[in-house]
Motif scaffolding. Structure first.
Motif, mmCIF file in Angstrom:
data_model
loop_
_atom_site.group_PDB
_atom_site.id
_atom_site.type_symbol
_atom_site.label_atom_id
_atom_site.label_comp_id
_atom_site.label_asym_id
_atom_site.label_seq_id
_atom_site.Cartn_x
_atom_site.Cartn_y
_atom_site.Cartn_z
ATOM 1 N N ARG A 95 0.828 -1.208 0.000
ATOM 2 C CA ARG A 95 0.000 0.000 0.000
ATOM 3 C C ARG A 95 0.865 1.262 0.000
ATOM 4 O O ARG A 95 0.595 2.215 -0.721
ATOM 5 C CB ARG A 95 -0.920 -0.003 1.212
ATOM 6 C CG ARG A 95 -1.985 1.073 1.184
ATOM 7 C CD ARG A 95 -2.926 0.996 2.380
ATOM 8 N NE ARG A 95 -3.423 -0.334 2.621
ATOM 9 C CZ ARG A 95 -3.263 -1.006 3.771
ATOM 10 N NH1 ARG A 95 -2.620 -0.461 4.779
ATOM 11 N NH2 ARG A 95 -3.739 -2.217 3.918
ATOM 12 N N ALA A 96 1.915 1.268 0.809
ATOM 13 C CA ALA A 96 2.735 2.473 0.954
ATOM 14 C C ALA A 96 3.743 2.659 -0.170
ATOM 15 O O ALA A 96 3.999 3.788 -0.597
ATOM 16 C CB ALA A 96 3.474 2.441 2.292
ATOM 17 N N LEU A 97 4.309 1.566 -0.651
ATOM 18 C CA LEU A 97 5.410 1.667 -1.612
ATOM 19 C C LEU A 97 5.044 1.216 -3.021
ATOM 20 O O LEU A 97 5.831 1.388 -3.957
ATOM 21 C CB LEU A 97 6.617 0.878 -1.104
ATOM 22 C CG LEU A 97 7.189 1.429 0.205
ATOM 23 C CD1 LEU A 97 8.104 0.438 0.863
ATOM 24 C CD2 LEU A 97 7.907 2.728 -0.059
ATOM 25 N N GLY A 98 3.889 0.584 -3.169
ATOM 26 C CA GLY A 98 3.438 0.183 -4.501
ATOM 27 C C GLY A 98 4.127 -1.032 -5.074
ATOM 28 O O GLY A 98 4.007 -1.300 -6.269
ATOM 29 N N VAL A 99 4.846 -1.756 -4.250
ATOM 30 C CA VAL A 99 5.545 -2.964 -4.705
ATOM 31 C C VAL A 99 5.570 -3.960 -3.551
ATOM 32 O O VAL A 99 5.570 -3.569 -2.386
ATOM 33 C CB VAL A 99 6.977 -2.611 -5.193
ATOM 34 C CG1 VAL A 99 7.830 -2.087 -4.068
ATOM 35 C CG2 VAL A 99 7.642 -3.776 -5.874
ATOM 36 N N ARG A 100 5.571 -5.214 -3.869
ATOM 37 C CA ARG A 100 5.641 -6.239 -2.822
ATOM 38 C C ARG A 100 7.046 -6.270 -2.226
ATOM 39 O O ARG A 100 8.026 -6.007 -2.925
ATOM 40 C CB ARG A 100 5.301 -7.608 -3.400
ATOM 41 C CG ARG A 100 3.888 -7.703 -3.897
ATOM 42 C CD ARG A 100 3.576 -9.130 -4.351
ATOM 43 N NE ARG A 100 2.273 -9.202 -4.952
ATOM 44 C CZ ARG A 100 1.121 -9.163 -4.297
ATOM 45 N NH1 ARG A 100 1.128 -9.037 -2.998
ATOM 46 N NH2 ARG A 100 -0.023 -9.244 -4.937
ATOM 47 N N PRO A 101 7.154 -6.624 -0.944
ATOM 48 C CA PRO A 101 8.486 -6.672 -0.325
ATOM 49 C C PRO A 101 9.416 -7.658 -1.030
ATOM 50 O O PRO A 101 10.620 -7.423 -1.122
ATOM 51 C CB PRO A 101 8.225 -7.115 1.114
ATOM 52 C CG PRO A 101 6.778 -7.012 1.336
ATOM 53 C CD PRO A 101 6.105 -6.904 0.017
#
Length: 183
Positions: A159-165
């Motif tokens: 949600r915050a960074l737009g990419v999966r960890p």
């Protein structure tokens, strides 16, 4: 500066809005500490706050922020920044700075535009990105950055960074830096 200010369409303010007052205080602290990185960070924060508040018709600047409230929020922010993994409740953080939890939450929203929980979450996610950059696994980054639940961590990160960890390291370094700074 006056011409650049006019071209940007910003309105001059006689007194700073609460968010600008907060940024001004943090910038003064960074200058006093001779911390070049923090000075740059809070200078950019001031420009962003000016830009955001000049676009917001609801931005209020006709009242002076209280220095005691700003100091309490700054103290709470510093405590969070020093140890984002700390498991303190908002009420505990509020007691540490001499406010009630409701008042602290209100002041956070007034001066920073986010709740204390969102501020902590942002710092934890920033810590997680650093751990991922250092080569830690997703689960290890989750636990070491202060999250209790792996799925909550993954949802918050996305949600915050737009990419999966798990895809974080595949991004180019400038893109990763841009995402963390935007957060």
């Amino acid at each position: 500066f006056a011409h650049a200010w006019a071209r940007a369409g910003w309105q001059a303010r006689r007194r700073p809005t609460p968010r600008l007052a907060m940024v001004q205080r943090r910038l003064a602290i960074a200058i006093d500490a001779a911390d070049d990185f923090a000075v740059e960070r809070w200078s950019l924060g001031a420009v962003m706050a000016l830009a955001a508040e000049s676009q917001d018709a609801r931005a209020r600047g006709a009242y002076a922020p209280r220095a005691a409230d700003i100091d309490a929020v700054v103290a709470c922010c510093r405590a969070i920044e020093q140890d984002p993994t700390s498991r303190q409740l908002v009420a505990e953080r509020a007691r540490a700075v001499g406010l009630t939890s409701t008042r602290l939450t209100h002041q956070f929203r007034r001066y920073l535009g986010v709740s204390p929980h969102q501020y902590v979450l942002g710092w934890r996610l920033a810590a997680a990105t650093t751990l991922l950059d250092q080569g830690c696994s997703v689960s290890e980054s989750c636990w070491r950055s202060g999250f209790d639940n792996l799925s909550h961590f993954c949802r918050s990160f996305l949600r915050a960074l737009g990419v999966r960890p798990s895809s974080w390291r595949t991004l180019a370094l400038p893109e990763r830096r841009r995402k963390v700074q935007a957060m």
